[in-house]
Structure formats: C-alpha cells, structure tokens
Design a protein around this motif. Structure first.
Motif, PDB file in Angstrom:
ATOM      1  N   ALA A  58      -5.807 -59.456  80.496  1.00 10.49           N
ATOM      2  CA  ALA A  58      -5.486 -58.053  80.698  1.00 10.49           C
ATOM      3  C   ALA A  58      -5.402 -57.753  82.190  1.00 10.49           C
ATOM      4  CB  ALA A  58      -6.544 -57.175  80.054  1.00 10.49           C
ATOM      5  N   VAL A  59      -4.488 -56.883  82.551  1.00 13.49           N
ATOM      6  CA  VAL A  59      -4.339 -56.455  83.943  1.00 13.49           C
ATOM      7  C   VAL A  59      -4.758 -54.999  83.992  1.00 13.49           C
ATOM      8  CG1 VAL A  59      -2.726 -56.097  85.830  1.00 13.49           C
ATOM      9  CG2 VAL A  59      -2.480 -58.077  84.336  1.00 13.49           C
ATOM     10  N   ALA A  60      -5.701 -54.688  84.871  1.00 10.69           N
ATOM     11  CA  ALA A  60      -6.189 -53.315  84.963  1.00 10.69           C
ATOM     12  C   ALA A  60      -5.772 -52.717  86.293  1.00 10.69           C
ATOM     13  CB  ALA A  60      -7.707 -53.291  84.846  1.00 10.69           C
ATOM     14  N   LYS A  61      -5.304 -51.482  86.243  1.00 12.17           N
ATOM     15  CA  LYS A  61      -4.997 -50.767  87.464  1.00 12.17           C
ATOM     16  C   LYS A  61      -6.230 -49.952  87.859  1.00 12.17           C
ATOM     17  CE  LYS A  61      -0.035 -50.193  87.053  1.00 12.17           C
ATOM     18  NZ  LYS A  61       1.050 -49.208  87.059  1.00 12.17           N
ATOM     19  N   VAL A  62      -6.564 -49.979  89.132  1.00 10.84           N
ATOM     20  CA  VAL A  62      -7.720 -49.241  89.622  1.00 10.84           C
ATOM     21  C   VAL A  62      -7.236 -47.932  90.207  1.00 10.84           C
ATOM     22  CG1 VAL A  62      -9.648 -49.273  91.216  1.00 10.84           C
ATOM     23  CG2 VAL A  62      -8.931 -51.383  90.099  1.00 10.84           C
ATOM     24  N   ALA A  63      -7.724 -46.836  89.641  1.00  7.67           N
ATOM     25  CA  ALA A  63      -7.332 -45.523  90.135  1.00  7.67           C
ATOM     26  C   ALA A  63      -8.148 -45.185  91.376  1.00  7.67           C
ATOM     27  CB  ALA A  63      -7.564 -44.466  89.055  1.00  7.67           C
ATOM     28  N   PRO A  64      -7.565 -44.529  92.345  1.00  2.00           N
ATOM     29  CA  PRO A  64      -8.331 -44.149  93.537  1.00  2.00           C
ATOM     30  C   PRO A  64      -9.385 -43.109  93.189  1.00  2.00           C
ATOM     31  CG  PRO A  64      -6.154 -43.163  93.590  1.00  2.00           C
ATOM     32  CD  PRO A  64      -6.186 -44.088  92.418  1.00  2.00           C
ATOM     33  N   VAL A  65     -10.478 -43.152  93.904  1.00  2.00           N
ATOM     34  CA  VAL A  65     -11.561 -42.201  93.669  1.00  2.00           C
ATOM     35  C   VAL A  65     -11.171 -40.881  94.311  1.00  2.00           C
ATOM     36  CG1 VAL A  65     -13.981 -41.708  94.081  1.00  2.00           C
ATOM     37  CG2 VAL A  65     -13.252 -44.050  93.653  1.00  2.00           C
ATOM     38  N   GLU A  66     -11.062 -39.846  93.495  1.00  2.00           N
ATOM     39  CA  GLU A  66     -10.620 -38.556  94.007  1.00  2.00           C
ATOM     40  C   GLU A  66     -11.745 -37.534  94.077  1.00  2.00           C
ATOM     41  OE1 GLU A  66      -7.213 -37.200  91.912  1.00  2.00           O
ATOM     42  OE2 GLU A  66      -6.158 -39.090  92.149  1.00  2.00           O
ATOM     43  N   ASP A  67     -12.911 -37.839  93.520  1.00  2.00           N
ATOM     44  CA  ASP A  67     -13.989 -36.864  93.511  1.00  2.00           C
ATOM     45  C   ASP A  67     -15.002 -37.147  94.627  1.00  2.00           C
ATOM     46  OD1 ASP A  67     -14.884 -39.173  92.386  1.00  2.00           O
ATOM     47  OD2 ASP A  67     -16.047 -38.210  90.819  1.00  2.00           O
ATOM     48  N   TYR A  68     -14.526 -37.548  95.796  1.00  2.00           N
ATOM     49  CA  TYR A  68     -15.383 -37.804  96.939  1.00  2.00           C
ATOM     50  C   TYR A  68     -15.858 -36.478  97.523  1.00  2.00           C
ATOM     51  CZ  TYR A  68     -16.813 -39.078 101.636  1.00  2.00           C
ATOM     52  OH  TYR A  68     -17.528 -39.227 102.786  1.00  2.00           O
ATOM     53  N   ASP A  69     -17.150 -36.361  97.731  1.00  2.00           N
ATOM     54  CA  ASP A  69     -17.734 -35.154  98.311  1.00  2.00           C
ATOM     55  C   ASP A  69     -18.095 -35.453  99.765  1.00  2.00           C
ATOM     56  OD1 ASP A  69     -18.971 -32.800  98.899  1.00  2.00           O
ATOM     57  OD2 ASP A  69     -20.565 -33.001  97.413  1.00  2.00           O
ATOM     58  N   PRO A  70     -17.395 -34.877 100.737  1.00  2.43           N
ATOM     59  CA  PRO A  70     -17.696 -35.175 102.139  1.00  2.43           C
ATOM     60  C   PRO A  70     -19.016 -34.576 102.605  1.00  2.43           C
ATOM     61  CG  PRO A  70     -16.020 -33.498 102.007  1.00  2.43           C
ATOM     62  CD  PRO A  70     -16.275 -33.967 100.597  1.00  2.43           C
ATOM     63  N   ASN A  71     -19.568 -33.621 101.874  1.00  2.00           N
ATOM     64  CA  ASN A  71     -20.835 -32.992 102.247  1.00  2.00           C
ATOM     65  C   ASN A  71     -21.748 -32.917 101.022  1.00  2.00           C
ATOM     66  OD1 ASN A  71     -22.759 -31.717 103.790  1.00  2.00           O
ATOM     67  ND2 ASN A  71     -21.901 -29.681 103.464  1.00  2.00           N
ATOM     68  N   PRO A  72     -22.313 -34.059 100.584  1.00  2.00           N
ATOM     69  CA  PRO A  72     -23.158 -34.036  99.386  1.00  2.00           C
ATOM     70  C   PRO A  72     -24.434 -33.250  99.633  1.00  2.00           C
ATOM     71  CG  PRO A  72     -23.277 -36.170 100.446  1.00  2.00           C
ATOM     72  CD  PRO A  72     -22.249 -35.389 101.189  1.00  2.00           C
ATOM     73  N   GLN A  73     -24.856 -32.514  98.619  1.00  4.51           N
ATOM     74  CA  GLN A  73     -26.070 -31.713  98.724  1.00  4.51           C
ATOM     75  C   GLN A  73     -26.840 -31.775  97.420  1.00  4.51           C
ATOM     76  OE1 GLN A  73     -24.914 -27.748  99.809  1.00  4.51           O
ATOM     77  NE2 GLN A  73     -24.389 -28.331 101.888  1.00  4.51           N
ATOM     78  N   TYR A  74     -28.174 -31.856  97.531  1.00  7.09           N
ATOM     79  CA  TYR A  74     -29.035 -31.753  96.363  1.00  7.09           C
ATOM     80  C   TYR A  74     -30.406 -31.317  96.829  1.00  7.09           C
ATOM     81  CZ  TYR A  74     -31.040 -36.324  97.595  1.00  7.09           C
ATOM     82  OH  TYR A  74     -31.644 -37.360  98.245  1.00  7.09           O
ATOM     83  N   SER A  75     -31.196 -30.894  95.861  1.00 10.63           N
ATOM     84  CA  SER A  75     -32.578 -30.503  96.122  1.00 10.63           C
ATOM     85  C   SER A  75     -33.359 -30.695  94.832  1.00 10.63           C
ATOM     86  CB  SER A  75     -32.633 -29.040  96.563  1.00 10.63           C
ATOM     87  OG  SER A  75     -33.965 -28.662  96.819  1.00 10.63           O
ATOM     88  N   TYR A  76     -34.557 -31.284  94.937  1.00  3.92           N
ATOM     89  CA  TYR A  76     -35.392 -31.430  93.754  1.00  3.92           C
ATOM     90  C   TYR A  76     -36.854 -31.409  94.173  1.00  3.92           C
ATOM     91  CZ  TYR A  76     -36.540 -36.336  94.701  1.00  3.92           C
ATOM     92  OH  TYR A  76     -37.012 -37.484  95.251  1.00  3.92           O
ATOM     93  N   ALA A  77     -37.701 -31.167  93.188  1.00  3.46           N
ATOM     94  CA  ALA A  77     -39.140 -31.139  93.438  1.00  3.46           C
ATOM     95  C   ALA A  77     -39.863 -31.355  92.123  1.00  3.46           C
ATOM     96  CB  ALA A  77     -39.554 -29.808  94.043  1.00  3.46           C
ATOM     97  N   TYR A  78     -41.081 -31.899  92.210  1.00  9.99           N
ATOM     98  CA  TYR A  78     -41.945 -31.995  91.046  1.00  9.99           C
ATOM     99  C   TYR A  78     -43.389 -31.881  91.511  1.00  9.99           C
ATOM    100  CZ  TYR A  78     -42.852 -36.930  92.185  1.00  9.99           C
ATOM    101  OH  TYR A  78     -43.206 -38.091  92.803  1.00  9.99           O
ATOM    102  N   ASP A  79     -44.261 -31.486  90.587  1.00 13.23           N
ATOM    103  CA  ASP A  79     -45.679 -31.316  90.884  1.00 13.23           C
ATOM    104  C   ASP A  79     -46.465 -31.699  89.636  1.00 13.23           C
ATOM    105  OD1 ASP A  79     -48.037 -30.604  92.159  1.00 13.23           O
ATOM    106  OD2 ASP A  79     -47.860 -28.482  91.653  1.00 13.23           O
TER     107      ASP A  79
END
Length: 153
Positions: A58-79
């Motif tokens: 099988a030959v697979a075509k690789v699609a370009p990554v389009e969901d690149y986030d140039p400014n990733p952000q997250y926040s989490y906490a647990y106690d």
C-alpha cells in the motif's frame, strides 16, 4: 557415507537459483526467502493515478499538519489531602507559548513540606527553586504490631 551426505546437501542447494541459495541481507527490507516477487496490482479506474504503480504494498499519502498552534497555552492544577493515609500534595502549571511556569509541593517523611517552584523556556532552560518548611511532627505511618509466635514441642 560422508560423500553421499555432502552430495545430497549440494543437490538440495542447487535449486532454481543457479546453484546458490538466496541469502537475504541482514538489515535490509525485502521479501522473505522462499516467497515469489510481489505481483503488480492493477489500478481501478476510479483510483487516482500515483507517481509509482502499486506493487504488492500500500502507498500512503501523508497530509500536511494544518492544526499547528504557534502559541500553545494550557493551565492545570490538582490538590490531594488524604487524612487516612496522610498524603498531602499539590501541583499547578501554566504554559503560554514556549514558557512553562509551575510549582508542586509534598510532605516529606521528616515532617517538612517541600515546595518546588519552576520555570522553563527555550532561552534559560529548566530552573527550579526548592523551599522546605517544617509542619510540626514527623509523618508517622501506622505499622502493624509484631506477632509473637509460640513454639510447640
């Protein structure tokens, strides 16, 4: 008898390969010994034309990554505060772009609370500052009483 055995081995080795057994390269990708070469697969009329014909794989075509986030952000906490086991720990972390900041704390067995505050970025790398503060009495875990075994004669 030895001559007959050697002659039989040589006769077996003389196959369709012109007198030699095929030997696979030790680290090369190829077909297993004893299997014929893969057959060409006809392309259906509805299938798009590929640069190379399909040959058994099988030959697979690789699609370009389009969901690149140039400014990733997250926040989490647990106690966690468990009165039964005495487990007490927490963590919080935030990320904005390539900069991560956070802290975590836990109670050490000697009864002190260790708090680690950290930052990480591409320019300075990972940096941590550790603080220790006494909480009072050392953490005591419940231990089962030893069992005395009686010896019977």
């Amino acid at each position: 008898m030895k001559v007959i055995i050697v002659a039989a081995i040589l006769a077996v080795c003389r196959g369709a390969a012109g007198g030699l057994l095929p030997v696979a390269a030790p680290y090369a990708y190829g077909r297993p010994l004893g299997y014929p070469a893969p057959l060409a697969v006809a392309r259906p009329a509805y299938a798009p034309a590929l640069a190379a014909p399909l040959v058994g794989h099988a030959v697979a075509k690789v699609a370009p990554v389009e969901d690149y986030d140039p400014n990733p952000q997250y926040s989490y906490a647990y106690d966690i505060q468990d009165a039964i086991t005495g487990d007490s720990k927490n963590q919080q972390e935030t990320r904005s772009g390539d900069v991560v900041q956070g802290s975590y704390s836990l109670v050490d067995p000697d009864g002190t609370r260790r708090t680690v505050e950290y930052t990480a970025d591409p320019h300075n790398g990972f940096n941590a500052v550790v603080h220790k503060e006494p909480l009072g009495a050392p953490v005591v875990k419940a231990v089962a009483a030893p069992v005395a075994h009686a010896l019977y004669h």
